[in-house]
Each structure stands twice: as C-alpha cells, then as structure tokens.
Design a protein around this motif. Structure first.
Motif, PDB file in Angstrom:
ATOM      1  N   THR A   1      40.733 -37.123 -31.645  1.00 46.96           N
ATOM      2  CA  THR A   1      39.998 -36.620 -30.491  1.00 46.96           C
ATOM      3  C   THR A   1      40.657 -37.117 -29.210  1.00 46.96           C
ATOM      4  OG1 THR A   1      38.558 -38.554 -30.359  1.00 46.96           O
ATOM      5  CG2 THR A   1      37.839 -36.763 -31.809  1.00 46.96           C
ATOM      6  N   ALA A   2      40.174 -36.638 -28.077  1.00 46.71           N
ATOM      7  CA  ALA A   2      40.710 -37.091 -26.787  1.00 46.71           C
ATOM      8  C   ALA A   2      40.478 -38.586 -26.587  1.00 46.71           C
ATOM      9  CB  ALA A   2      40.068 -36.298 -25.648  1.00 46.71           C
ATOM     10  N   SER A   3      39.408 -39.126 -27.203  1.00 50.08           N
ATOM     11  CA  SER A   3      39.105 -40.554 -27.064  1.00 50.08           C
ATOM     12  C   SER A   3      39.853 -41.416 -28.074  1.00 50.08           C
ATOM     13  CB  SER A   3      37.596 -40.794 -27.218  1.00 50.08           C
ATOM     14  OG  SER A   3      37.180 -40.480 -28.547  1.00 50.08           O
ATOM     15  N   GLY A   4      40.589 -40.755 -28.997  1.00 50.17           N
ATOM     16  CA  GLY A   4      41.399 -41.495 -29.956  1.00 50.17           C
ATOM     17  C   GLY A   4      40.790 -41.700 -31.320  1.00 50.17           C
ATOM     18  N   LYS A   5      39.679 -41.015 -31.633  1.00 52.73           N
ATOM     19  CA  LYS A   5      39.058 -41.152 -32.951  1.00 52.73           C
ATOM     20  C   LYS A   5      39.678 -40.145 -33.928  1.00 52.73           C
ATOM     21  CE  LYS A   5      34.676 -43.098 -31.429  1.00 52.73           C
ATOM     22  NZ  LYS A   5      35.123 -43.385 -30.054  1.00 52.73           N
ATOM     23  N   ILE A   6      39.961 -40.613 -35.137  1.00 52.40           N
ATOM     24  CA  ILE A   6      40.593 -39.771 -36.150  1.00 52.40           C
ATOM     25  C   ILE A   6      39.544 -38.851 -36.776  1.00 52.40           C
ATOM     26  CG2 ILE A   6      41.826 -39.757 -38.344  1.00 52.40           C
ATOM     27  CD1 ILE A   6      42.968 -42.488 -37.615  1.00 52.40           C
ATOM     28  N   ILE A   7      39.853 -37.554 -36.876  1.00 56.15           N
ATOM     29  CA  ILE A   7      38.919 -36.613 -37.498  1.00 56.15           C
ATOM     30  C   ILE A   7      39.371 -36.183 -38.886  1.00 56.15           C
ATOM     31  CG2 ILE A   7      38.207 -35.719 -35.232  1.00 56.15           C
ATOM     32  CD1 ILE A   7      39.764 -33.088 -36.142  1.00 56.15           C
ATOM     33  N   THR A   8      40.579 -36.567 -39.303  1.00 55.02           N
ATOM     34  CA  THR A   8      41.099 -36.167 -40.605  1.00 55.02           C
ATOM     35  C   THR A   8      40.955 -37.292 -41.620  1.00 55.02           C
ATOM     36  OG1 THR A   8      43.268 -36.726 -39.662  1.00 55.02           O
ATOM     37  CG2 THR A   8      42.743 -34.405 -39.887  1.00 55.02           C
ATOM     38  N   ARG A   9      40.792 -36.904 -42.877  1.00 56.25           N
ATOM     39  CA  ARG A   9      40.734 -37.888 -43.957  1.00 56.25           C
ATOM     40  C   ARG A   9      42.084 -38.584 -44.102  1.00 56.25           C
ATOM     41  NH1 ARG A   9      40.088 -36.434 -50.375  1.00 56.25           N
ATOM     42  NH2 ARG A   9      42.005 -35.312 -49.903  1.00 56.25           N
ATOM     43  N   GLY A  10      42.072 -39.837 -44.540  1.00 53.62           N
ATOM     44  CA  GLY A  10      43.304 -40.580 -44.743  1.00 53.62           C
ATOM     45  C   GLY A  10      43.958 -40.311 -46.097  1.00 53.62           C
ATOM     46  N   PHE A  11      43.154 -40.277 -47.167  1.00 53.03           N
ATOM     47  CA  PHE A  11      43.660 -40.042 -48.515  1.00 53.03           C
ATOM     48  C   PHE A  11      44.334 -38.673 -48.596  1.00 53.03           C
ATOM     49  CE2 PHE A  11      43.220 -38.383 -52.815  1.00 53.03           C
ATOM     50  CZ  PHE A  11      43.681 -39.439 -53.597  1.00 53.03           C
TER      51      PHE A  11
ATOM     52  N   LYS B   1      30.595 -40.179 -34.710  1.00 53.11           N
ATOM     53  CA  LYS B   1      31.484 -41.185 -35.275  1.00 53.11           C
ATOM     54  C   LYS B   1      31.576 -42.351 -34.299  1.00 53.11           C
ATOM     55  CE  LYS B   1      36.021 -42.119 -37.231  1.00 53.11           C
ATOM     56  NZ  LYS B   1      37.344 -41.592 -37.664  1.00 53.11           N
ATOM     57  N   GLU B   2      31.171 -43.502 -34.763  1.00 57.54           N
ATOM     58  CA  GLU B   2      31.176 -44.711 -33.939  1.00 57.54           C
ATOM     59  C   GLU B   2      30.443 -44.475 -32.619  1.00 57.54           C
ATOM     60  OE1 GLU B   2      35.306 -45.632 -33.590  1.00 57.54           O
ATOM     61  OE2 GLU B   2      35.596 -45.687 -35.763  1.00 57.54           O
ATOM     62  N   GLY B   3      29.302 -43.781 -32.722  1.00 60.37           N
ATOM     63  CA  GLY B   3      28.451 -43.547 -31.565  1.00 60.37           C
ATOM     64  C   GLY B   3      28.855 -42.384 -30.686  1.00 60.37           C
ATOM     65  N   GLU B   4      29.938 -41.699 -31.012  1.00 64.74           N
ATOM     66  CA  GLU B   4      30.395 -40.580 -30.185  1.00 64.74           C
ATOM     67  C   GLU B   4      30.132 -39.251 -30.882  1.00 64.74           C
ATOM     68  OE1 GLU B   4      34.564 -38.649 -28.438  1.00 64.74           O
ATOM     69  OE2 GLU B   4      34.554 -40.694 -29.212  1.00 64.74           O
ATOM     70  N   PRO B   5      29.411 -38.324 -30.227  1.00 64.98           N
ATOM     71  CA  PRO B   5      29.235 -36.994 -30.818  1.00 64.98           C
ATOM     72  C   PRO B   5      30.543 -36.219 -30.767  1.00 64.98           C
ATOM     73  CG  PRO B   5      28.263 -37.063 -28.628  1.00 64.98           C
ATOM     74  CD  PRO B   5      28.708 -38.451 -28.933  1.00 64.98           C
TER      75      PRO B   5
ATOM     76  N   ILE C   1      38.357 -29.238 -30.794  1.00 65.48           N
ATOM     77  CA  ILE C   1      37.797 -30.558 -31.071  1.00 65.48           C
ATOM     78  C   ILE C   1      37.215 -31.090 -29.769  1.00 65.48           C
ATOM     79  CG2 ILE C   1      38.282 -32.877 -31.923  1.00 65.48           C
ATOM     80  CD1 ILE C   1      40.955 -31.478 -33.062  1.00 65.48           C
ATOM     81  N   GLY C   2      35.893 -31.173 -29.709  1.00 65.07           N
ATOM     82  CA  GLY C   2      35.235 -31.573 -28.474  1.00 65.07           C
ATOM     83  C   GLY C   2      34.083 -32.512 -28.718  1.00 65.07           C
ATOM     84  N   GLY C   3      33.208 -32.590 -27.737  1.00 65.60           N
ATOM     85  CA  GLY C   3      32.044 -33.450 -27.833  1.00 65.60           C
ATOM     86  C   GLY C   3      30.832 -32.676 -28.307  1.00 65.60           C
ATOM     87  N   GLU C   4      29.758 -32.731 -27.527  1.00 65.20           N
ATOM     88  CA  GLU C   4      28.510 -32.052 -27.890  1.00 65.20           C
ATOM     89  C   GLU C   4      28.611 -30.603 -27.435  1.00 65.20           C
ATOM     90  OE1 GLU C   4      26.081 -32.307 -30.199  1.00 65.20           O
ATOM     91  OE2 GLU C   4      25.382 -34.181 -29.299  1.00 65.20           O
TER      92      GLU C   4
END
Length: 339
Positions: A65-75, A257-261, A322-325
């Motif tokens: 995301t723009a804030s740096g949170k990963i949206i894809t699975r790692g495995f 995710k971690e408090g971010e919608p 990929i955005g917020g609310e």
C-alpha cells in the motif's frame, strides 16, 4: 482588456507545471541478475515484476500500500507466521488460464509431480520491450509454452503503475497472439489472479495447512484468526463468499491491517471478452477475475470458447486499485474512468 501573448504563455506553463507536480513520480530499477524489476512511486517501493527461472510465470510480488503495508501473501517465496501453506502457484499478482489447448497454465508450480508435467504449460519471460517512467508504463514480452517449449501464445504485456496520497493502481493490458491454433475452453482457473495477505482472508473455521509462529509447517494445523477480517463485495451489492461465480464490473476486498482500513479492487474493462467477468474470489485468500469462466462457475451461463488461428490475437485489460476506505460510489467513479 485582452491578456497579452506573454500572459497566456505564462498561464499555460503554470497549468502544465501544476499537472506535472500532481503526477506521481514512477521509477523503475532493474536487477538483471535477480531477474526482477522494482517499481517505486514517489520514492516508495510499490511492487516488483519478478521472473525467476524456477517460477512458471512472471508475477508482481510483493505489492504494498502507499503506507507500506504488504497486501500479498508471503508463501511460498517468503513465508510468514500463521499463513496458509496451500496452492504454491498463487504468487503475488499474475495472469494465466487453466485450459489452453488442454494444458493447465494456472496450477503449474514446483509442486507438480514429474509424471504429470506434460499436462501443464508455463509462461516464459522474454524481455522488457519498453520503459516510460513519465507515464508509469512498462511493456514486456513472454511466451506461453508446453513442456517441449513449443510456443502456443506470444504475450505482450503493458503495465501502467500510478498512485497518489493513499491510493495505488496497476493497469494490466495482456495481448495474446497465437503462434499456432489455440483454443481457450471455459475453466474456473483464470485469468487475473491475486493471492492476498492473511488479514484479507475470512476467519478460518476448520483445520488447514497453516504455518506456525516460526513460519514452519507443522503436522498439527494451527488456527490463528487474529487480525483476519476480509470481506468481499461487488458492484451489485453481493457480499462475502457469495461473490464467487457472479459477474460484475468490479469486486472489492476490504480489511483492516494493523489498524489501517485497506480496500483492494479488481476491475474488468468493458472492451474485454465476456464483460463483465466472473469472480473467482475465495475466502481463503484467492482474489481473481475471470472472463473465460462460463459454465465452470455458473451452469446457467452461455458456453465460453475462444479460438485463435495463427497470427490472431485477443486482448484483456484489467485494473487493480489499492486504497483506504473506498465507498461503492468512489469505486463506481474509478470504474467509469476506466471505460
């Protein structure tokens, strides 16, 4: 009083400069040895096009995301604790299909047994054809091949990366040109696929193959639903698992995710074959849009079959947001602009 020519020129320059300042700065960084190209927006890592020799298709992985949170699975590339260890062919964001001349391009991975390899096809990355950071545009070529490396399709892929504030977008234009006569037979496994981070799944209700706190697959599956809160919805208002098999111009997946919608949206383009596409979206983390699913997901659908003679082509255009609310009205506006 009429403005002078000088004044008009200054005003036009001001407008152009303002537009340029609003346009996100996209950078591409290629690592030939690592067989990947990284994408940065306004100095922040967004995603990477990866095409290692030991993967059966190119993919965008990871996606942030723009804030740096990963949206894809790692495995399976970079396993993280409490992830599902299933479907090793689900890596990042990819494009392929489950039945091309009888070959399965979707399910191919390192997990296929040698005696079954002849049933599968692979997509071989060939080269980067063009880069245009000013437009966020990347053009690549690949080949869809069988186990003898015979080419069924040549693919020219155009990616357009963009973003602003807390929004990121990816347009993927996939032009498939037949190298021999090719038949796409309706199949649920396709076309644009995304495997999402655990936060975007629905909470698990039964045992499955999960990783433990150390990222190791254990004999006793571990159910950990902390922070798991994904909910699907489509343009018609259908929610949850019920979006599967339904046709819609867009499908959204929302979670915190971690408090971010965070909302992820897949959009179909009106120019695509069989628009609007069928949703192949599952609560366990697969998020896919399929223009060639037909009766494989809906018995009431008309038969789907695409035949390309040598030299003929078909193009599919999709968009990932990929955005917020994001509200339905905001997504509808994005969809209208995508036409």
């Amino acid at each position: 009083m009429k403005p002078s020519v000088f004044t008009v020129i200054v005003l036009l320059l001001s407008v152009n400069l303002a537009g340029a300042s609003e346009r996100p700065k996209v950078e591409f960084k290629t690592s030939v040895n690592e067989r990947k190209l990284e994408v940065f927006i306004d100095g922040k890592f967004f995603t990477a096009l990866i095409y290692p020799d030991d993967m059966e298709k190119p993919a965008l992985y990871p996606i942030l995301t723009a804030s740096g949170k990963i949206i894809t699975r790692g495995f399976p590339l970079d396993p993280r604790p409490f992830e599902r260890a299933d479907h090793p062919h689900h890596v990042g964001l990819w494009f392929n299909f489950g039945d091309v001349n009888g070959l399965d391009f979707w399910n191919n991975s390192f997990a296929v047994k040698p005696e079954n390899e002849s049933k599968y096809g692979s997509i071989r990355f060939k080269e980067i054809l063009a880069e245009n950071p000013q437009k966020g545009q990347l053009v690549t070529s690949s080949a869809w091949v069988d186990q003898e490396e015979n080419i069924l399709l040549n693919e020219e892929t155009t990616f357009i990366f963009s973003g602003k504030e807390n929004l990121r977008t990816i347009e993927r234009i996939s032009k498939l040109t037949a190298a021999m006569q090719v038949v796409f037979t309706e199949n649920k496994e396709g076309l644009l696929g995304l495997r999402v981070d655990r936060a975007f799944e629905e909470p698990a209700t039964k045992a499955a193959n999960f990783l433990d706190a150390n990222g190791t697959l254990t004999e006793t599956p571990l159910l950990n639903n902390d922070g798991v809160n994904g909910v699907y919805r489509n343009a018609e208002g259908v929610q949850g698992d019920k979006v599967w098999g339904k046709r819609s111009p867009w499908v959204a997946l929302r979670a915190e995710k971690e408090g971010e919608p965070i909302t992820i949206v897949l959009l179909d383009h009106p120019g695509n074959e069989n628009y609007p596409a069928w949703s192949h979206a599952r609560g366990y983390g697969l998020f896919a849009m399929n223009n060639l699913a037909g009766r494989s997901v809906d018995r009431r659908a008309e038969p789907v079959k695409v035949v390309l003679k040598p030299g003929e082509w078909i193009t599919f255009k999709h968009k990932v947001v990929i955005g917020g609310e994001l509200t339905d009205a905001e997504i509808d506006k994005i969809a209208d602009d995508f036409k």
